[in-house]
Structures are given as C-alpha cells and as structure tokens.
Design a protein around this motif. Structure first.
Motif, PDB file in Angstrom:
ATOM      1  N   VAL A   1      56.097  47.218  19.415  1.00 36.33           N
ATOM      2  CA  VAL A   1      57.160  46.287  19.018  1.00 36.33           C
ATOM      3  C   VAL A   1      56.642  44.874  19.246  1.00 36.33           C
ATOM      4  CG1 VAL A   1      59.523  45.493  19.385  1.00 36.33           C
ATOM      5  CG2 VAL A   1      58.965  47.912  19.689  1.00 36.33           C
ATOM      6  N   VAL A   2      56.781  44.039  18.232  1.00 40.62           N
ATOM      7  CA  VAL A   2      56.425  42.623  18.356  1.00 40.62           C
ATOM      8  C   VAL A   2      57.699  41.817  18.132  1.00 40.62           C
ATOM      9  CG1 VAL A   2      55.033  40.731  17.425  1.00 40.62           C
ATOM     10  CG2 VAL A   2      54.078  43.048  17.532  1.00 40.62           C
ATOM     11  N   PRO A   3      58.162  41.072  19.131  1.00 39.56           N
ATOM     12  CA  PRO A   3      59.414  40.322  18.973  1.00 39.56           C
ATOM     13  C   PRO A   3      59.243  39.123  18.045  1.00 39.56           C
ATOM     14  CG  PRO A   3      58.420  39.857  21.096  1.00 39.56           C
ATOM     15  CD  PRO A   3      57.583  40.939  20.489  1.00 39.56           C
ATOM     16  N   ALA A   4      60.309  38.749  17.415  1.00 40.02           N
ATOM     17  CA  ALA A   4      60.307  37.553  16.565  1.00 40.02           C
ATOM     18  C   ALA A   4      60.205  36.310  17.430  1.00 40.02           C
ATOM     19  CB  ALA A   4      61.576  37.506  15.726  1.00 40.02           C
ATOM     20  N   GLN A   5      59.537  35.309  16.897  1.00 40.97           N
ATOM     21  CA  GLN A   5      59.491  34.008  17.562  1.00 40.97           C
ATOM     22  C   GLN A   5      60.672  33.175  17.072  1.00 40.97           C
ATOM     23  OE1 GLN A   5      55.632  32.192  16.985  1.00 40.97           O
ATOM     24  NE2 GLN A   5      54.528  34.059  17.564  1.00 40.97           N
ATOM     25  N   GLY A   6      61.393  32.582  18.009  1.00 36.56           N
ATOM     26  CA  GLY A   6      62.560  31.805  17.616  1.00 36.56           C
ATOM     27  C   GLY A   6      63.689  32.710  17.161  1.00 36.56           C
ATOM     28  N   THR A   7      64.452  32.230  16.187  1.00 43.33           N
ATOM     29  CA  THR A   7      65.583  33.006  15.664  1.00 43.33           C
ATOM     30  C   THR A   7      65.100  34.201  14.859  1.00 43.33           C
ATOM     31  OG1 THR A   7      66.915  30.995  15.520  1.00 43.33           O
ATOM     32  CG2 THR A   7      67.656  32.892  14.248  1.00 43.33           C
ATOM     33  N   LYS A   8      65.608  35.380  15.183  1.00 44.44           N
ATOM     34  CA  LYS A   8      65.208  36.580  14.447  1.00 44.44           C
ATOM     35  C   LYS A   8      65.895  36.598  13.085  1.00 44.44           C
ATOM     36  CE  LYS A   8      66.597  40.875  15.418  1.00 44.44           C
ATOM     37  NZ  LYS A   8      66.704  42.170  16.115  1.00 44.44           N
ATOM     38  N   ARG A   9      65.096  36.628  12.035  1.00 48.32           N
ATOM     39  CA  ARG A   9      65.637  36.628  10.672  1.00 48.32           C
ATOM     40  C   ARG A   9      65.567  37.999  10.004  1.00 48.32           C
ATOM     41  NH1 ARG A   9      63.290  32.187   6.962  1.00 48.32           N
ATOM     42  NH2 ARG A   9      61.233  32.848   7.704  1.00 48.32           N
ATOM     43  N   ARG A  10      64.572  38.786  10.372  1.00 52.16           N
ATOM     44  CA  ARG A  10      64.399  40.105   9.767  1.00 52.16           C
ATOM     45  C   ARG A  10      63.863  41.071  10.822  1.00 52.16           C
ATOM     46  NH1 ARG A  10      66.374  37.403   6.322  1.00 52.16           N
ATOM     47  NH2 ARG A  10      65.912  37.340   4.071  1.00 52.16           N
ATOM     48  N   ARG A  11      64.075  42.353  10.555  1.00 50.78           N
ATOM     49  CA  ARG A  11      63.488  43.424  11.358  1.00 50.78           C
ATOM     50  C   ARG A  11      62.760  44.358  10.409  1.00 50.78           C
ATOM     51  NH1 ARG A  11      65.409  48.470  14.325  1.00 50.78           N
ATOM     52  NH2 ARG A  11      64.503  48.319  16.432  1.00 50.78           N
ATOM     53  N   VAL A  12      61.465  44.506  10.602  1.00 51.03           N
ATOM     54  CA  VAL A  12      60.661  45.278   9.663  1.00 51.03           C
ATOM     55  C   VAL A  12      59.815  46.298  10.417  1.00 51.03           C
ATOM     56  CG1 VAL A  12      60.552  43.329   8.055  1.00 51.03           C
ATOM     57  CG2 VAL A  12      58.686  43.686   9.691  1.00 51.03           C
ATOM     58  N   ALA A  13      59.332  47.284   9.678  1.00 54.58           N
ATOM     59  CA  ALA A  13      58.333  48.231  10.192  1.00 54.58           C
ATOM     60  C   ALA A  13      57.046  48.018   9.416  1.00 54.58           C
ATOM     61  CB  ALA A  13      58.822  49.666  10.044  1.00 54.58           C
ATOM     62  N   MET A  14      55.901  48.249  10.073  1.00 58.71           N
ATOM     63  CA  MET A  14      54.614  48.004   9.425  1.00 58.71           C
ATOM     64  C   MET A  14      53.767  49.263   9.395  1.00 58.71           C
ATOM     65  SD  MET A  14      51.557  45.296  10.340  1.00 58.71           S
ATOM     66  CE  MET A  14      50.538  46.400  11.303  1.00 58.71           C
ATOM     67  N   LEU A  15      53.191  49.557   8.223  1.00 55.05           N
ATOM     68  CA  LEU A  15      52.191  50.614   8.115  1.00 55.05           C
ATOM     69  C   LEU A  15      50.866  50.040   8.620  1.00 55.05           C
ATOM     70  CD1 LEU A  15      51.674  53.541   6.696  1.00 55.05           C
ATOM     71  CD2 LEU A  15      50.406  52.131   5.058  1.00 55.05           C
ATOM     72  N   SER A  16      50.244  50.725   9.564  1.00 55.41           N
ATOM     73  CA  SER A  16      48.977  50.214  10.104  1.00 55.41           C
ATOM     74  C   SER A  16      47.772  50.706   9.322  1.00 55.41           C
ATOM     75  CB  SER A  16      48.830  50.607  11.575  1.00 55.41           C
ATOM     76  OG  SER A  16      48.912  52.010  11.737  1.00 55.41           O
ATOM     77  N   GLY A  17      47.923  51.794   8.561  1.00 52.79           N
ATOM     78  CA  GLY A  17      46.838  52.275   7.729  1.00 52.79           C
ATOM     79  C   GLY A  17      45.800  53.068   8.490  1.00 52.79           C
ATOM     80  N   CYS A  18      44.858  53.661   7.760  1.00 49.43           N
ATOM     81  CA  CYS A  18      43.773  54.450   8.350  1.00 49.43           C
ATOM     82  C   CYS A  18      42.507  53.612   8.428  1.00 49.43           C
ATOM     83  CB  CYS A  18      43.540  55.714   7.512  1.00 49.43           C
ATOM     84  SG  CYS A  18      45.005  56.733   7.278  1.00 49.43           S
ATOM     85  N   VAL A  19      41.856  53.391   7.288  1.00 49.48           N
ATOM     86  CA  VAL A  19      40.681  52.528   7.235  1.00 49.48           C
ATOM     87  C   VAL A  19      41.042  51.127   7.707  1.00 49.48           C
ATOM     88  CG1 VAL A  19      39.030  51.424   5.664  1.00 49.48           C
ATOM     89  CG2 VAL A  19      39.554  53.857   5.419  1.00 49.48           C
ATOM     90  N   GLN A  20      42.233  50.652   7.328  1.00 54.23           N
ATOM     91  CA  GLN A  20      42.655  49.302   7.704  1.00 54.23           C
ATOM     92  C   GLN A  20      42.676  49.130   9.223  1.00 54.23           C
ATOM     93  OE1 GLN A  20      42.930  46.767   5.875  1.00 54.23           O
ATOM     94  NE2 GLN A  20      44.706  45.498   6.268  1.00 54.23           N
ATOM     95  N   ASP A  21      43.246  50.086   9.931  1.00 55.19           N
ATOM     96  CA  ASP A  21      43.419  49.915  11.369  1.00 55.19           C
ATOM     97  C   ASP A  21      42.106  50.058  12.124  1.00 55.19           C
ATOM     98  OD1 ASP A  21      45.122  49.296  13.495  1.00 55.19           O
ATOM     99  OD2 ASP A  21      45.287  51.389  14.080  1.00 55.19           O
ATOM    100  N   VAL A  22      41.189  50.881  11.623  1.00 51.69           N
ATOM    101  CA  VAL A  22      39.924  51.101  12.320  1.00 51.69           C
ATOM    102  C   VAL A  22      38.899  50.019  11.976  1.00 51.69           C
ATOM    103  CG1 VAL A  22      37.995  52.697  12.646  1.00 51.69           C
ATOM    104  CG2 VAL A  22      40.331  53.576  12.488  1.00 51.69           C
ATOM    105  N   PHE A  23      38.761  49.728  10.695  1.00 48.45           N
ATOM    106  CA  PHE A  23      37.714  48.810  10.261  1.00 48.45           C
ATOM    107  C   PHE A  23      38.196  47.391   9.980  1.00 48.45           C
ATOM    108  CE2 PHE A  23      36.121  53.052   8.972  1.00 48.45           C
ATOM    109  CZ  PHE A  23      34.968  53.069   9.761  1.00 48.45           C
TER     110      PHE A  23
END
Length: 424
Positions: free
Chosen positions: A172-194
């Motif tokens: 979980v990464v908190p929003a800086q300042g006023t929270k405007r949105r709440r999202v989920a992120m795909l970290s990927g396979c090749v993306q996350d490793v390389f």
C-alpha cells in the motif's frame, strides 16, 4: 467443410468485412519487409477465408504466414472498413496451436518461453544466471555460434541489478496530500523483475498526484503472452486468476504500466464472453483497466513538474497505440514537463519488432524491424527515447546499444516531479 475446429473459429462475418482494398499494406511490417501478398493483412485474411471454406489445411504455408505476423494491429488502425483483424488473428492462432504439430525444436523453444516468462520467481532465478553469464564473457564467445533464436534471446538480456530483481514492492502506498483516487496496480512479470524502477516510479507519481495505490501481493501473470501467441488455455487461466485478485478490490481503476498487459486485460470481456460464470465479471473488470498514461492524463495535475531541458523521442508501443487507441495521452502527459520537447518518429506506425515473443521466435525479421526503428530514432536526433512497453525497450535497446537513455514515460515524469533531471 472447414479447416478449423469448432472452438471459436474466425467468424465468417468478420472475414467478409475485408474488401481487399490494400490500405493496410503500407502499415504492415512484414509486407514492408518482403512485399509478399500472403504476408500482408489482406493476404492472411484470404488464407483464413480459404481455410474456413475447407479449401486449404492449416499445415505448412498457412501456419508459416500466420506465424510471421507480429500482431501489431497497425492494419486495424489503417483499415477504412473497420475490419477486426485483431479478433480474426486471435481466433486463428489458437486453431494453429491446437491442430498443427510443430517441429521438435520449435515446440521445445516455445514451451521454454512459457515455462519462464509468466513466472516471476523463475525470472528472478534466471536473472541470477543472466548476471553471472553476462559477467563471464561468454556472450562474446558464443554470440556468433549460437542458433538464431538463442542468439536473439542472449542479445535481449537487459543489464540487471539483482537488488532490483528481488526487491518487493510496497503493498500500500498512501496518497500525498489530499487523496483523490484509490487505485490498484499490476506489477507485471518481466516488468517487475527487469524494469523494477519503472514500477517504483509509477507508485511515486501516483502518490504525488493524490492517489492511494494498492499492489496485491498474490497477483501473477495476466496472460498477455499466451493470448497473443494463441495459447488460449493459458490466457484463460491467467485471466481468471487476475480477475479474482483485483476484482474484489474497492478501487477507482486498475492501472497498468505495460502496454501489452493492459491491452490483454481490456480483452478479458471478449476472451471469457462464452463462460457464463465469468463473462459478467470479466466485462466489469475490463472496464476498470487503464494504462497509467491514460489514467494520469485524466487527472488534473497537482504535483509540481521541474524543468527538464531535453528532446524526447516518443515511440508508440503497438499495444498502446493500435490495440488500445492511446496516442495523445502519453504525449499530453510528457508535455506537462517544462522545457521538454516531445518529438514523433518517422514511420511511427511500424512495429519495432518486439511483439510479445516475436523477437524470440522470428529473430531475423524482428532484427531488421529493430534496425529500421533505431535508424528512425537517430534521424530525429533526440536526447532520450520514451516508450510505454518493456518489450519495446528491450528490442530497441538492443539496436541502439547504449546510444541514448531509454525509459517509460512515467519514469521521466517521476524525474520531473522529484526535480532530478535526466541524471537522476
């Protein structure tokens, strides 16, 4: 009579949409390489038409010409008749995978790809061996004697920092300042490793723009490689797991910073349309998926951008520009950086040759397309190259060989927000 089996063959009404006008020819990479009609979109549709009528089989030339297609979808963008070549291709490739027995070496190589790339733990183990291999001096010794496919795989190995390859992302990464949105992120396979740094940059930029970010711990491969290569069972399994992982989260969007993954995740509704237990869930999930540039372009910027005085060449990843229709958003986002000049490339619609696993299984054609793309980049004289897909970064990076800094658009935006400049 038909040459296809009854499981989702190419639809007759889609085949009949093609009027063989030829508007697709100038945008087709393989037609540009070889000038062969059967290696153009309309030629491949003609082959599909003959197979659907039972006039030809799937063995031999049919498979060869379909395998040679990158699936870049430039023809879909160019077609004035709205022919859905993307749907035709993704219906045809599973037919080949189910009904055509490939040679032993081809089967082994393709199976090896799908035994490695969709699995982060295996990729991390491979990264350890890759670092040792690169430091051993063997790439120079073996580069000229390896078979073409293995030589291509060796040439695509990126410089990897093991610290990045094994580093976990915060959940979980908190929003800086006023929270405007709440999202989920795909970290990927090749993306996350390389390309772990691109993921970290994505989290920082989202937080700086007032977004709380969730990164589910149990997420896995989204199935993109399998979907684009005709491995339908693989794609379906990975799609269902992804929907289960993200579908129950209370978020405004599921953001993706890999063009190929985002394209596939937006197609889950089509992939699972015939499954009564999953079709509605897939449709709802696909509607939540947004590319990171698409999402950020829809937010009024709140984080200050520091100037970056540089000329950035922007390369349209095919699965972002052609498949998702996202072209203006990345450019709009980059132009929020003071001092940055964003320039387009000649022949921008032509694929760089990455195309999922294409640069591994069709190395000669991919290499020629990569060389052409690199020459077009050099022609505009940029200070750096920006593109939104790790496959493109690997493919173009192989040809440029360190001539220019290369990064994801969100990484450049992150540098501007943090005031680090290109040296950061």
């Amino acid at each position: 009579m038909t040459g296809f089996d009854p499981v989702h063959p190419p639809a007759r009404e889609l085949l009949d949409d093609c009027v063989h006008c030829g508007f697709c020819l100038p945008t087709c990479p393989t037609y540009q390489l070889w000038g062969e009609e059967m290696d153009s979109p309309r030629g491949r549709i003609y082959l599909m038409d003959l197979a659907e009528r039972g006039e030809i089989g799937l063995e031999g030339p049919f498979t060869e010409h379909l395998d040679a297609c990158l699936g870049c979808m430039a023809c879909v963008t160019a077609c004035p008749s709205g022919v859905r070549y993307d749907q035709l291709l993704e219906a045809t490739r599973p037919q080949i995978e189910r009904n055509v027995r490939r040679g032993r070496a081809d089967r082994w190589f393709r199976n090896a790809i799908f035994s490695l790339f969709p699995y982060r733990r295996r990729l991390r183990a491979a990264a350890v061996f890759g670092v040792a291999y690169q430091k051993s001096g063997l790439p120079k010794l073996l580069g000229k004697v390896l078979p073409a496919r293995l030589a291509a795989a060796q040439g695509l190995l990126p410089p990897v920092r093991l610290r990045d390859a094994f580093a976990p992302l915060p959940r979980v990464v908190p929003a800086q300042g006023t929270k405007r949105r709440r999202v989920a992120m795909l970290s990927g396979c090749v993306q996350d490793v390389f390309f772990h740094q691109a993921n970290l940059a994505t989290l920082r930029v989202l937080a700086a723009e007032g977004c709380e970010v969730l990164v589910p711990r149990d997420q896995g491969c989204c199935g993109a490689l399998g979907l684009h290569a005709g491995r339908e069972e693989h794609a379906v399994t990975k799609a269902k797991r992804t929907i289960e992982t993200f579908g129950g989260l209370d978020v405004d969007a599921v953001v993706v910073n890999v063009a190929g993954c985002g394209s596939s995740m937006k197609e889950y509704a089509h992939l699972l349309a015939d499954d009564p237990q999953w079709s509605d869930r897939a449709k709802a999930f696909s509607a939540e998926v947004q590319d990171i540039t698409e999402f950020l372009a829809g937010l009024e910027p709140v984080a200050r951008r520091h100037p970056i005085e540089a000329k950035a060449a922007y390369h349209d990843a095919c699965h972002l520009g052609h498949a998702q229709g996202i072209r203006n958003e990345p450019r709009t986002l980059l132009r929020t950086i003071p001092g940055l000049e964003v320039t387009d490339l000649p022949d921008a619609e032509i694929c760089c040759g990455s195309a999922g696993i294409y640069n591994l299984v069709q190395p000669d054609a991919a290499a020629e397309l990569g060389r052409r793309k690199a020459d077009n980049i050099r022609a505009v004289g940029p200070d750096l190259l920006v593109t939104a897909n790790p496959g493109c970064l690997l493919q173009i990076g192989k040809q440029l060989d360190g001539e220019l800094p290369m990064m994801h658009p969100v990484q450049l935006l992150d540098l501007a927000i943090r005031g680090l400049g290109l040296g950061g």
